[in-house]
Motif scaffolding. Structure first.
Motif, PDB file in Angstrom:
ATOM      1  N   CYS A  29       0.831  -1.207   0.000  1.00  0.00           N
ATOM      2  CA  CYS A  29       0.000   0.000   0.000  1.00  0.00           C
ATOM      3  C   CYS A  29       0.864   1.255   0.000  1.00  0.00           C
TER       4      CYS A  29
ATOM      5  N   HIS B 129       3.016   2.142   2.650  1.00  0.00           N
ATOM      6  CA  HIS B 129       3.276   2.691   3.981  1.00  0.00           C
ATOM      7  C   HIS B 129       4.770   2.744   4.286  1.00  0.00           C
TER       8      HIS B 129
ATOM      9  N   GLU C 207      -2.848   0.489  10.160  1.00  0.00           N
ATOM     10  CA  GLU C 207      -3.874   1.226   9.404  1.00  0.00           C
ATOM     11  C   GLU C 207      -4.800   0.272   8.658  1.00  0.00           C
ATOM     12  N   GLU C 208      -4.224  -0.861   8.194  1.00  0.00           N
ATOM     13  CA  GLU C 208      -4.979  -1.779   7.334  1.00  0.00           C
ATOM     14  C   GLU C 208      -5.961  -2.616   8.147  1.00  0.00           C
TER      15      GLU C 208
ATOM     16  N   HIS D 138      -2.596  -2.788  -2.872  1.00  0.00           N
ATOM     17  CA  HIS D 138      -2.980  -4.111  -2.358  1.00  0.00           C
ATOM     18  C   HIS D 138      -2.804  -5.212  -3.408  1.00  0.00           C
TER      19      HIS D 138
HETATM   20 ZN   LIG Z   1      -4.019  -0.040   2.041  1.00  0.00          ZN
END
Ligand SMILES: [Zn+2]
Ligand SMILES: [Zn+2]
Length: 394
Positions: free
Chosen positions: A106, A108, A141-142, A367
């Motif tokens: 993603c 991060h 976060e996910e 993703h």
């Molecule tokens: Zn994500």
């Protein structure tokens, strides 16, 4: 400062690739948090680890008021999320994930690298700004609502945060562009499970049973009316049934069928009414077919709603860097983002920094096991975040 832009990009890339090779799932970001804490400490930040599980907070007061009085002026929270996803990486790069089944898919890893570069810049320039900058390196976060965990652990207090800014690299936007959209920009994430209870029996004698599989099929179809018939065409709602579970044998009508899925919206009436609407449809349809239904409806993450004033500041700073035509102020999506929990408490902006470069092959969706970014995006992200902070903390 990282010195010349070339040197800074080199450091951003080195940090990001190291994190990319060593991804960690939500609330397990121990190595990542260790690196973050060590670097922030070396830069002179007051560091607190273990905030909301594996989160790290770094606080620095500006000295631009001459006296360097701690906590004079406003406090700005800058957020970077740290977690990876349970995905097996399919890329063959030298910096690909070394952990089986876990991947930074993603971006991060880039957020952490950007956050550390901004922290370095703001430490170097602290005599030119006043107030306080507070970095929140966030876990999970996910789907783990790590932001909420950090808020519970007091990240918005002592000193109290006046505004919050977060960035996301975005592979739907070309590198060199920024999106800073006022108002609701990302979806509320709701989760549901519908349990349909019938009466089991012999598959050859269905009249003696009440078939929950047939009822489930009708419920799936009827739920689509929540969008097509139940929502104002100018409103936004998505209903996706993603899981159906029932039965153990080909010749047995089962007792129970279970449906699960997600509802996404940008808030408003369709968001408010979704649980009651779903419950009415599931119960009514199931009952008509001789079954009963129970709905378990969970509000997981609220919609991400950007503050008008802070977002205008972000858009203006972005325009100064990349030019007006490369700044979008009307980009939205129904994906979820737990930065929304910060935005429910304090005004702020969640901005997107374009990271796609199809010519170089960087355009796989977030993703995806082939996700990768044009790393040049990190330089723009760093410049943007630093300038936003300097502007807000003038
Ligand atoms: Zn994500
Ligand atoms: Zn993300």
């Amino acid at each position: 400062m990282g010195g010349a832009p070339g040197a800074e990009l080199e450091e951003l890339v080195a940090t990001r690739r190291d994190l990319h090779a060593h991804p960690e799932l939500g609330y397990q970001e121990h190595r990542t948090a260790g690196i973050v804490a060590e670097r922030l400490h070396a830069l002179g930040y007051a560091v607190k680890a273990g905030v909301g599980g594996t989160g790290v907070v770094g606080v620095l007061a500006g000295a631009g008021d001459g006296g360097g009085r701690a906590h004079a002026g406003r406090t700005l929270l800058l957020r970077a999320d740290m977690d990876a996803l349970p995905i097996q990486e399919a890329n063959e790069t030298p910096y690909r994930s070394t952990t089986p089944g876990v991947m930074h898919a993603c971006g991060h890893d880039a957020h952490v690298a950007i956050g550390l570069a901004v922290a370095r810049r703001l430490a170097a320039s602290r005599h030119q700004w006043r107030g306080t900058v507070k970095f929140a390196f966030q876990p999970a976060e996910e789907g783990g609502n790590g932001s909420e965990a950090m808020i519970r652990d007091g990240v918005l207090e002592a000193p109290a945060v006046d505004a919050a800014v977060g960035l996301h690299v975005m592979n739907t936007l070309p590198v060199g562009t920024v999106a800073a959209t006022p108002g609701p920009i990302m979806g509320a994430v709701d989760k549901f499970t519908i349990r349909i209870r019938g009466r089991g029996g012999h598959a050859a004698m269905p009249h003696q049973a009440a078939d929950p599989v047939l009822a489930a099929a009708h419920v799936v179809t009827a739920l689509q009316s929540m969008v097509s018939r139940g929502t104002d065409p100018f409103d936004h709602l998505v209903v996706s049934v993603t899981q159906i579970r029932s039965g153990d044998a080909f010749n047995v009508i089962p007792e129970v069928a279970e449906l699960s899925g997600t509802v996404r919206s940008l808030g408003g009436r369709s968001y408010d009414e979704a649980p009651a609407r779903m419950s009415a449809i599931a119960r009514g349809v199931a009952e008509a077919l001789g079954c009963g239904a129970e709905v378990d409806y969970v509000r997981q993450t609220p919609a991400t709603v950007n503050d008008e004033t802070i977002t205008a500041l972000v858009a203006r700073v972005a325009e100064e860097i990349v030019g007006r035509e490369r700044v979008l102020t009307d980009a939205r999506m129904l994906g979820g983002e737990d930065f929304s929990f910060f935005l429910r408490r304090v005004p702020g902006c969640f901005a997107w920094v374009g990271s796609a470069n199809p010519v170089k092959g960087y355009d796989a969706p977030h993703h995806s096991p082939r996700f990768d970014i044009d790393e040049e995006a990190m330089l723009l992200g760093t410049e943007l975040m630093e300038r936003i902070a300097r502007e807000y903390l003038r």
